[in-house]
Motif scaffolding. Structure first.
Motif, short mmCIF file in Angstrom:
data_model
loop_
_atom_site.label_atom_id
_atom_site.label_comp_id
_atom_site.label_asym_id
_atom_site.label_seq_id
_atom_site.Cartn_x
_atom_site.Cartn_y
_atom_site.Cartn_z
N CYS A 111 -6.39 -1.05 0.37
CA CYS A 111 -7.75 -1.00 -0.16
C CYS A 111 -8.76 -1.02 0.98
CB CYS A 111 -7.99 -2.16 -1.11
SG CYS A 111 -7.66 -3.77 -0.39
N LEU A 112 -8.27 -1.14 2.19
CA LEU A 112 -9.15 -1.23 3.36
C LEU A 112 -9.49 0.16 3.90
CD1 LEU A 112 -7.24 -4.10 5.13
CD2 LEU A 112 -9.24 -4.30 3.67
N ARG A 113 -10.66 0.30 4.42
CA ARG A 113 -11.07 1.54 5.07
C ARG A 113 -11.66 1.16 6.43
NH1 ARG A 113 -8.00 3.23 2.10
NH2 ARG A 113 -8.23 4.80 0.50
N THR A 155 -0.50 6.31 -0.90
CA THR A 155 -0.35 6.47 -2.34
C THR A 155 -1.37 5.60 -3.04
OG1 THR A 155 1.15 6.32 -4.22
CG2 THR A 155 1.44 4.68 -2.49
N GLU A 156 -1.82 6.03 -4.18
CA GLU A 156 -2.73 5.23 -4.99
C GLU A 156 -1.97 4.52 -6.11
OE1 GLU A 156 -5.93 4.61 -4.36
OE2 GLU A 156 -5.68 5.79 -2.54
N ASN A 157 -0.68 4.79 -6.22
CA ASN A 157 0.15 4.21 -7.26
C ASN A 157 0.23 2.70 -7.10
OD1 ASN A 157 2.55 3.38 -8.77
ND2 ASN A 157 2.86 5.58 -9.04
N ASP A 158 0.06 1.96 -8.18
CA ASP A 158 0.04 0.50 -8.12
C ASP A 158 1.42 -0.12 -8.01
OD1 ASP A 158 -2.70 0.15 -8.10
OD2 ASP A 158 -2.84 0.09 -10.29
N VAL A 159 2.48 0.62 -8.30
CA VAL A 159 3.82 0.03 -8.25
C VAL A 159 4.81 0.80 -7.39
CG1 VAL A 159 3.64 -1.13 -10.49
CG2 VAL A 159 4.46 1.22 -10.40
N ASP A 160 4.55 2.06 -7.14
CA ASP A 160 5.50 2.90 -6.41
C ASP A 160 5.05 3.08 -4.96
OD1 ASP A 160 7.71 4.48 -5.96
OD2 ASP A 160 6.76 6.31 -6.69
N TRP A 161 5.34 2.08 -4.13
CA TRP A 161 4.96 2.09 -2.73
C TRP A 161 6.00 1.29 -1.95
CZ3 TRP A 161 4.56 -3.03 -1.82
CH2 TRP A 161 4.12 -3.84 -2.85
N ASP A 162 5.96 1.46 -0.62
CA ASP A 162 6.87 0.72 0.25
C ASP A 162 6.15 -0.42 0.96
OD1 ASP A 162 9.17 2.53 -0.10
OD2 ASP A 162 7.86 3.97 0.91
N PHE A 163 4.88 -0.22 1.24
CA PHE A 163 4.12 -1.19 2.03
C PHE A 163 2.69 -1.25 1.53
CE2 PHE A 163 1.44 -2.12 5.75
CZ PHE A 163 2.00 -3.33 6.15
N VAL A 164 2.18 -2.47 1.36
CA VAL A 164 0.77 -2.67 1.00
C VAL A 164 0.12 -3.53 2.08
CG1 VAL A 164 -0.80 -3.86 -0.58
CG2 VAL A 164 1.02 -2.46 -1.50
N TRP A 165 -0.98 -3.02 2.61
CA TRP A 165 -1.82 -3.82 3.50
C TRP A 165 -3.07 -4.10 2.68
CZ3 TRP A 165 -0.81 -4.95 8.80
CH2 TRP A 165 -1.77 -5.80 9.37
#
Length: 143
Positions: free
Chosen positions: A16-18, A34-44
Motif C-alpha cells: 500500500c506504500l508508494r 498484484t492488487e489481489n487481497d489473497v493471492d500474493w507471495d509477499f506483502v510490505w
C-alpha cells in the motif's frame, strides 16, 4: 512462490506504500505487483493495513509479511527487554533454572522514569561505564 518456471521465479507482491519501498519492489527482476487481497507471495504493509487485514489472513506456507500483530513487543528495545525479563522470571518460577540462566545475553537495561532509582545506584557503582540512552518508541534517526 507463485510460479517457478525454469530458473526465473515470479514473486507476486502487494504494497500500500508508494515510496522507496515501492520503488525497490517494482524494480526487482521477477517481481510483479498484484492488487489481489489473497493471492500474493509477499506483502510490505504499513501498520494500519496490518491492523485492518492481519486478523482475517490465513497465511499460506509461501506467503510472507513485513509486520505482524504486536510486532513492537519485539522491535521496540524497551518492550523486548521487558518480555525477555518476563520469560526468564516465568522459567525460574517453573523451576527451569538451567533454561532461565541462558537469558543472560542482553545488557542491563533500565526503563526510565520507572527504574530511575535502580539506575542511579548502578550508575554510581559503575561510574566509568558507557551508558546508552534511547527514547522510547523512537527509531530511524528520530531518537
Amino acid at each position: 512462490m507463485a510460479s517457478n518456471k525454469g530458473n526465473n521465479p515470479k514473486i507476486r507482491y502487494k504494497t500500500c506504500l508508494r515510496n522507496t519501498i515501492y520503488d525497490a519492489l517494482r524494480n526487482r527482476a521477477g517481481w510483479t505487483e498484484t492488487e489481489n487481497d489473497v493471492d500474493w507471495d509477499f506483502v510490505w504493509a504499513d501498520i494500519p493495513w496490518m491492523k485492518e487485514h492481519f486478523d482475517g489472513l490465513r497465511l499460506e506456507e509461501h506467503q510472507r509479511v513485513n509486520h505482524f500483530r504486536n510486532h513492537y513487543e519485539l522491535t521496540r528495545k524497551d518492550l523486548m527487554v521487558k518480555n525477555l525479563k518476563r520469560m526468564k522470571r516465568q522459567l525460574e518460577k517453573e523451576g527451569r533454572v538451567s533454561e532461565a540462566s541462558k537469558y543472560d545475553f542482553f545488557p542491563v537495561t533500565f526503563i526510565l522514569p520507572n527504574d530511575y532509582n535502580i539506575f542511579v545506584e548502578e550508575f554510581k557503582r559503575q561510574a566509568n561505564s558507557t551508558w546508552i540512552a534511547k527514547p522510547i518508541g523512537k527509531a530511524q534517526g528520530r531518537g
